[in-house]
Design an enzyme around this catalytic site. Structure first.
Site, PDB file in Angstrom:
ATOM      1  N   HIS A 218      -0.192  -9.392   3.151  1.00 49.61           N
ATOM      2  CA  HIS A 218      -0.432 -10.281   2.002  1.00 49.61           C
ATOM      3  C   HIS A 218       0.386 -11.565   2.109  1.00 49.61           C
ATOM      4  O   HIS A 218      -0.177 -12.624   2.298  1.00 49.61           O
ATOM      5  CB  HIS A 218      -0.186  -9.574   0.665  1.00 49.61           C
ATOM      6  CG  HIS A 218      -0.985  -8.349   0.454  1.00 49.61           C
ATOM      7  ND1 HIS A 218      -2.362  -8.346   0.500  1.00 49.61           N
ATOM      8  CD2 HIS A 218      -0.608  -7.070   0.216  1.00 49.61           C
ATOM      9  CE1 HIS A 218      -2.808  -7.124   0.300  1.00 49.61           C
ATOM     10  NE2 HIS A 218      -1.762  -6.329   0.134  1.00 49.61           N
TER      11      HIS A 218
ATOM     12  N   ASP B 187      -7.961  -3.550   3.254  1.00 50.91           N
ATOM     13  CA  ASP B 187      -7.018  -3.059   2.249  1.00 50.91           C
ATOM     14  C   ASP B 187      -7.637  -2.038   1.307  1.00 50.91           C
ATOM     15  O   ASP B 187      -7.796  -0.875   1.660  1.00 50.91           O
ATOM     16  CB  ASP B 187      -6.441  -4.252   1.496  1.00 50.91           C
ATOM     17  CG  ASP B 187      -5.234  -3.891   0.634  1.00 50.91           C
ATOM     18  OD1 ASP B 187      -4.859  -2.709   0.609  1.00 50.91           O
ATOM     19  OD2 ASP B 187      -4.666  -4.786  -0.015  1.00 50.91           O
TER      20      ASP B 187
END
Length: 431
Positions: free
Chosen positions: A259, A310
């Protein structure tokens, strides 16, 4: 020996026509551009190296379409924990098998599973302490893809060291030394590797981070996904999460920060100067309202970029790659931040390297024979030409996938798994 004739193939930084690809024992032995097909199997369309999904939480696939309500990341997390609390080794294997098979249909030949669901309810270890890891490895084998189990250390529920509660107890080994002993005991088969993961600076105390960072192999960490975690880290440690990791020796070429959305200028410089990679997950970051990360600035600072799906709101690395560019356009109100070659590199070679598979991600002699062929005549790709297809295609345009020389997907269908049925049954069992 197998011989394939690609109508178009991505070689290095360019699309090349009429490429003969020869394969023996799961490796590419020769690549000949401008060749006649002869008796080789024809790959019509654009053939790419295998795609690498560098960040996955397989069980999150059960949440797709079920959390579209008002709220934040933290309210979404409560729904996620509900699913985590229900999983058993058998239901986890079934859900991961179906999820990895969906990845195979999307052209993904290797997955990095960021794995923290280690123990039974209440934190009681299974008879085999790595039973959940073994379930994931078996699931990947059945789906036909490689896996790197990124075994996550998770010890606390808050930056200031509160112990795990509720379902979080299933994640914790108690301390980093016991985490390392458990991970040491797991010996994966050839299609799998094991790496380490620091779940986050919230979940691993600062004095425990060096033990995880020194374990060896790939090292991944959730970094600055949420502003609230940044604020808590600054309040408690007087340092940003990136600074805390740097001081603990957890940054460097082995490390991939996942991220890296909310960074200071100093954070970006630190990541780049240490050659720390960054895995971007744009479809999840937008689904969870995380924010838009500084992708171009990170790349310019020196951080290799990879991609992940994810939470699996979407499993489509073409979409993830496009979103890296398109999110930059939204943030800057300008176009043209990433060349196609940079995005393909992120989806292939850099992603594989981040997972420890440095011999994958390119169509070249000596590399693993991972080939993904995309249609050029679908409603999405028709008229784009092979150069434009990567920016137009979706996972639905993948027609053939070869992993380590074995055909896993042919004519858009998985060779051994009815993927929609497998997903439906596995999700019904845990929701």
């Amino acid at each position: 020996m197998m011989r394939y004739h690609a109508e178009w193939a991505w070689l290095g930084d360019d699309v090349v026509p009429n490429v003969l690809i020869e394969v023996r024992d799961g490796r590419v032995t020769a690549v000949t551009p401008g060749a006649e097909a002869g008796g080789a199997e024809r790959l019509g369309g654009l053939t790419l190296p295998g795609l690498a999904n560098a960040h996955s939480h397989a069980f999150h696939r059960a949440l797709r379409g079920r959390t579209n309500v008002r709220g934040t990341f933290w309210s979404w997390r409560e729904r996620m924990y509900e699913v985590a609390g229900r999983l058993t080794p058998d239901t986890y294997r079934a859900l991961a098998r179906a999820t990895y098979a969906e990845m195979a249909l999307a052209g993904i030949t290797c997955v990095g599973e960021f794995h923290y669901l280690h123990h039974d309810v209440g934190g009681t270890p299974y008879a085999d302490p790595n039973e959940m890891s073994a379930a994931l490895v078996e699931a990947a084998a059945e789906a036909g893809i490689r896996i790197t189990v990124l075994d996550a250390c998770y010890l606390t529920s808050t930056v200031d060291g509160q112990p795990p509660s509720g379902v979080q107890q299933r994640f914790s080994d108690g301390d980093a030394g016991r985490w390392a002993s458990r991970v040491d005991a797991f010996k994966p088969p050839p299609h799998a590797q094991v790496g380490a993961a620091i779940h986050s600076v919230r979940a691993v105390p600062a004095d425990q981070i060096p033990t995880v960072a020194s374990w060896g192999g790939p090292l991944h960490v959730h970094l600055s996904e949420q502003r609230a975690e940044n604020a808590a880290c600054l309040a408690y440690h007087r340092r940003t999460p990136t600074e805390l990791l740097a001081d603990a020796g957890a940054l460097g070429p082995r490390t991939t920060a996942v991220h890296a959305t909310h960074l200071t200028d100093g954070d970006r410089t630190e990541l780049g100067d240490t050659d720390t990679g960054v895995c971007l997950c744009p479809t999840t970051e937008r689904d969870l309202a995380d924010g838009i990360g500084p992708a171009r600035a990170l790349a310019d600072a020196g951080s290799p970029l990879s991609l992940g799906s994810d939470s699996h709101a979407v499993i489509d690395l073409f979409e993830e790659a496009r979103a890296v560019e398109l999110d930059e356009r939204l943030r800057t109100e300008r176009r043209g931040h990433f060349a196609t070659a940079e995005l393909i590199q992120a989806a292939t070679a850099t992603g594989h390297a981040a997972l420890g598979w440095t011999d994958a991600g390119a169509i070249a002699p000596g590399r693993r024979a991972d080939l993904v062929t995309v249609r050029l005549d679908s409603p999405r790709t028709a008229g784009t030409g092979p150069e434009g297809a990567f920016f137009a295609a979706t996972a639905a345009d993948v027609v053939q996938v070869i992993v380590d020389g074995r055909v896993i997907v042919r004519d858009g269908r998985h060779a051994s798994i009815d993927v929609p049925a497998a997903l439906r049954d596995a999700i019904e069992a845990v929701t």
